[in-house]
Design an enzyme around this catalytic site. Structure first.
Site, PDB file in Angstrom:
ATOM      1  N   CYS A  72      -5.927   3.040  -2.889  1.00  0.00           N
ATOM      2  CA  CYS A  72      -4.403   2.830  -2.642  1.00  0.00           C
ATOM      3  C   CYS A  72      -4.093   4.150  -2.119  1.00  0.00           C
ATOM      4  O   CYS A  72      -4.282   5.249  -2.925  1.00  0.00           O
ATOM      5  CB  CYS A  72      -3.618   2.371  -3.982  1.00  0.00           C
ATOM      6  SG  CYS A  72      -1.847   2.504  -4.032  1.00  0.00           S
ATOM      7  N   CYS A 188      -1.688   2.291   4.539  1.00  0.00           N
ATOM      8  CA  CYS A 188      -1.563   1.555   3.342  1.00  0.00           C
ATOM      9  C   CYS A 188      -2.790   0.589   3.305  1.00  0.00           C
ATOM     10  O   CYS A 188      -2.852  -0.170   4.432  1.00  0.00           O
ATOM     11  CB  CYS A 188      -0.216   1.035   3.387  1.00  0.00           C
ATOM     12  SG  CYS A 188      -0.037  -0.326   1.929  1.00  0.00           S
TER      13      CYS A 188
HETATM   14  N1  DGL Z   1      -1.722  -0.465  -1.122  1.00  0.00           N
HETATM   15  C1  DGL Z   1      -1.082   0.684  -1.294  1.00  0.00           C
HETATM   16  C2  DGL Z   1      -1.170   1.742  -0.627  1.00  0.00           C
HETATM   17  O1  DGL Z   1      -2.353   1.699   0.176  1.00  0.00           O
HETATM   18  C3  DGL Z   1       0.183   0.274  -2.134  1.00  0.00           C
HETATM   19  C4  DGL Z   1       1.149  -0.618  -1.446  1.00  0.00           C
HETATM   20  C5  DGL Z   1       2.317  -0.811  -2.450  1.00  0.00           C
HETATM   21  O2  DGL Z   1       2.101  -1.385  -3.442  1.00  0.00           O
HETATM   22  O3  DGL Z   1       3.547  -0.339  -2.156  1.00  0.00           O
HETATM   23  O4  DGL Z   1      -0.403   2.600  -0.459  1.00  0.00           O
END
Ligand code: DGL
Length: 266
Positions: A72, A188
């Site tokens: 993440c 993301c």
């Molecule tokens: N998948 C996550 C990232 O890479 C978080 C997205 C989220 O929950 O806002 O930032």
């Protein structure tokens, strides 16, 4: 056999798990989707640090993980320093928007970055960006677009909202780009699952960049493993703090996994 914990705010980290399964087929992965607390992108630093800490403690205590992948960008940007301070003996691999690879491949030197507000507002991101923008040889210009709601729409598998938001953010990128943009960073881990929609909107002259494979290779190095040839990959364990059925469906749709996800209370 090595065990590696992987977590994200939800289903997005499956884009990293996909690369990990390809690069490290002999490793046992335990994937946690913190879907009850998704999206992270608009949460506070202390909320994200607290969730990251709880999940890491659970993975260590229950599965005795050999390494952790923070799949993440938002949790990496806001919580990885604190995780490393609390778990100094645990190898931790984070995910950062692929600004360096994008800078290495862009000809026009105008690069779009799509990410959450949390990632784009973080000090970690500001440092990475300014290093590359002020590089003496061949500086680049990044056009950064926070994509509020997009991770959530991917989380809910809401294709209509994904289409609307992607169209809005691509228009915004183009409006703010001072020149021709030839590269867009998917900053993301949810966004690779909207890559087809984004590619369609951006057109054939724009290359999309994500970090899945680079993170998987880094994880292999951290574990001190070489490239493996394994006939049967170990199926990952999938857990969700939200609806496990949604995680099972996403893992089946995007990774072809038949594993059923379980509920996690953490
Ligand atoms: N998948 C996550 C990232 O890479 C978080 C997205 C989220 O929950 O806002 O930032």
């Amino acid at each position: 056999m090595k065990t590696v914990g992987v977590f994200d705010s939800g289903v997005g980290g499956l884009s990293v798990l996909r690369a990990l399964l390809t690069e490290l087929p002999g490793v046992r992965f335990v994937y946690v989707a913190d879907s009850a607390y998704a999206p992270y992108g608009e949460r506070t630093v202390s909320e994200i640090t607290d969730r990251s800490e709880r999940i890491t403690a659970w993975l260590r205590h229950t599965h005795h993980i050999d390494a952790l992948v923070v799949a993440c960008n938002t949790a990496t940007a806001l919580a990885i320093d604190s995780l490393r301070a609390t778990h100094p003996e645990l190898p931790i691999v984070g995910v950062e928007p692929a600004l360096k690879p994008a800078a290495a491949m862009s000809h026009t030197r105008h690069i779009g970055v799509l990410a959450t507000r949390g990632t784009l507002n973080s000090e970690r991101f500001a440092r990475l960006r300014s290093q590359l923008e002020s590089a003496a040889s061949s500086p680049v210009h990044f056009i950064c677009q926070p994509c509020d709601g997009l991770a959530d729409a991917i989380e809910r598998d809401d294709l209509q909202t994904q289409q609307t938001l992607c169209a809005r953010y691509v228009v915004a990128l183009r409006e703010h780009a001072p020149g021709d943009m030839d590269t867009v960073v998917l900053g993301c881990t949810h966004y690779p699952f909207a890559a087809d929609v984004l590619a369609q909107l951006l057109g054939p002259n724009v290359t999309l960049v994500d970090t899945g494979i680079a993170v998987a290779r880094r994880t292999r190095d951290v574990l001190g493993m070489s490239i493996e040839t394994v006939t049967h990959a170990t199926p990952p364990l999938l857990l969700s703090t939200g609806d496990p059925e949604k995680l099972s469906q996403a893992a089946s749709r995007w990774l072809g996994l038949r594993t059923r996800a379980d509920q996690l209370v953490a």
